[in-house]
Scaffold this active site. Structure first.
Site, mmCIF file in Angstrom:
data_model
loop_
_atom_site.group_PDB
_atom_site.id
_atom_site.type_symbol
_atom_site.label_atom_id
_atom_site.label_comp_id
_atom_site.label_asym_id
_atom_site.label_seq_id
_atom_site.Cartn_x
_atom_site.Cartn_y
_atom_site.Cartn_z
ATOM 1 N N CYS A 76 33.979 38.867 -5.502
ATOM 2 C CA CYS A 76 33.440 40.209 -5.659
ATOM 3 C C CYS A 76 32.975 40.403 -7.095
ATOM 4 C CB CYS A 76 34.530 41.225 -5.322
ATOM 5 S SG CYS A 76 34.008 42.933 -5.474
ATOM 6 N N LEU A 77 31.812 41.028 -7.272
ATOM 7 C CA LEU A 77 31.301 41.257 -8.631
ATOM 8 C C LEU A 77 32.228 42.175 -9.430
ATOM 9 C CD1 LEU A 77 27.474 41.695 -7.938
ATOM 10 C CD2 LEU A 77 28.630 39.701 -8.917
ATOM 11 N N GLN A 86 30.392 50.363 -6.443
ATOM 12 C CA GLN A 86 30.601 49.458 -7.582
ATOM 13 C C GLN A 86 29.775 49.843 -8.809
ATOM 14 O OE1 GLN A 86 29.920 45.955 -4.808
ATOM 15 N NE2 GLN A 86 31.263 45.038 -6.337
ATOM 16 N N HIS A 126 34.052 48.528 0.445
ATOM 17 C CA HIS A 126 33.871 49.213 -0.844
ATOM 18 C C HIS A 126 33.585 50.696 -0.635
ATOM 19 C CE1 HIS A 126 34.089 46.114 -3.907
ATOM 20 N NE2 HIS A 126 33.207 45.338 -3.284
ATOM 21 N N GLY A 177 25.979 40.635 -2.526
ATOM 22 C CA GLY A 177 26.059 41.995 -2.014
ATOM 23 C C GLY A 177 26.580 42.936 -3.075
ATOM 24 N N HIS A 209 32.702 43.209 3.889
ATOM 25 C CA HIS A 209 33.226 43.322 2.523
ATOM 26 C C HIS A 209 32.607 44.540 1.813
ATOM 27 C CE1 HIS A 209 34.282 41.447 -1.553
ATOM 28 N NE2 HIS A 209 33.415 42.388 -1.868
ATOM 29 N N GLU A 210 31.282 44.665 1.907
ATOM 30 C CA GLU A 210 30.597 45.769 1.210
ATOM 31 C C GLU A 210 30.955 47.117 1.833
ATOM 32 O OE1 GLU A 210 29.455 45.011 -1.545
ATOM 33 O OE2 GLU A 210 29.264 42.857 -1.195
HETATM 34 NI NI NI Z 1 32.802 43.339 -3.642
#
Ligand code: NI
Length: 169
Positions: free
Chosen positions: A92-93, A51, A138, A46, A134-135
């Site tokens: 997380c990226l 991000q 963000h 995701g 989670h997304e």
């Molecule tokens: Ni993330």
């Protein structure tokens, strides 16, 4: 299509609150394509626009094994949370190499626009439900490490800053 740079924690820009997408136009479609490229290239499940330093309410997800079921959610709203919650290991990226437990609702219902600007509703459970929550955090400027203890969070911050210094050297 192109891969975009991903902001790394503790970049303060990750705490920006995203604004609603005004229209699903050509610019938005280009951004969706680039975000999907970025997510697949980084082997993530995701990615939120936050991000990639775009502060609009857009997330892309693919939790399939084959990596061929992209899901695009624009202006998403969670309309229902299951009362059952569980702790799941998340990563997380924007916080590479860090995994830790976060408690989330097991199932949710979401209303959002799709990549064509059409309203969609979906019910999600399992990994997809965790990923959407989670997304969507963000988009509110929240990174999953903020659920951890201040001690853990500070350790992660120090580790990330050290990695970023090493990357520049
Ligand atoms: Ni993330």
């Amino acid at each position: 299509m192109a891969s975009l740079p991903i902001l790394r924690y503790p970049d303060p820009k990750l705490h920006t609150v995203a604004k609603p997408v005004a229209s699903v136009d050509a610019r938005m479609k280009g951004l969706i394509a680039n975000m999907l490229d970025t997510m697949y290239e980084a082997a993530g499940i995701g990615l939120a626009a936050t991000q990639v330093d775009v502060h609009e309410q857009l997330i892309v997800i693919d939790v399939s094994e084959e990596r061929n079921v992209p899901l695009v959610l624009i202006n998403p709203e969670i309309t229902w949370y299951s009362p059952e919650k569980h702790r799941n290991e998340e990563g997380c990226l924007s916080v590479p190499g860090i995994y830790d437990g976060v408690e989330r609702a097991d199932a949710i219902k979401v209303r959002a626009l799709d990549a064509d600007g059409k309203e969609q509703t979906l019910q999600a459970d399992g990994l997809l439900a965790v990923c959407i929550q989670h997304e969507m955090d963000h988009l509110l400027g929240k990174v999953f490490v903020e659920y951890l203890s201040p001690l853990k969070r500070n350790r992660i911050k120090t580790k990330m800053l050290k990695l970023q210094r090493e990357d520049r050297e």
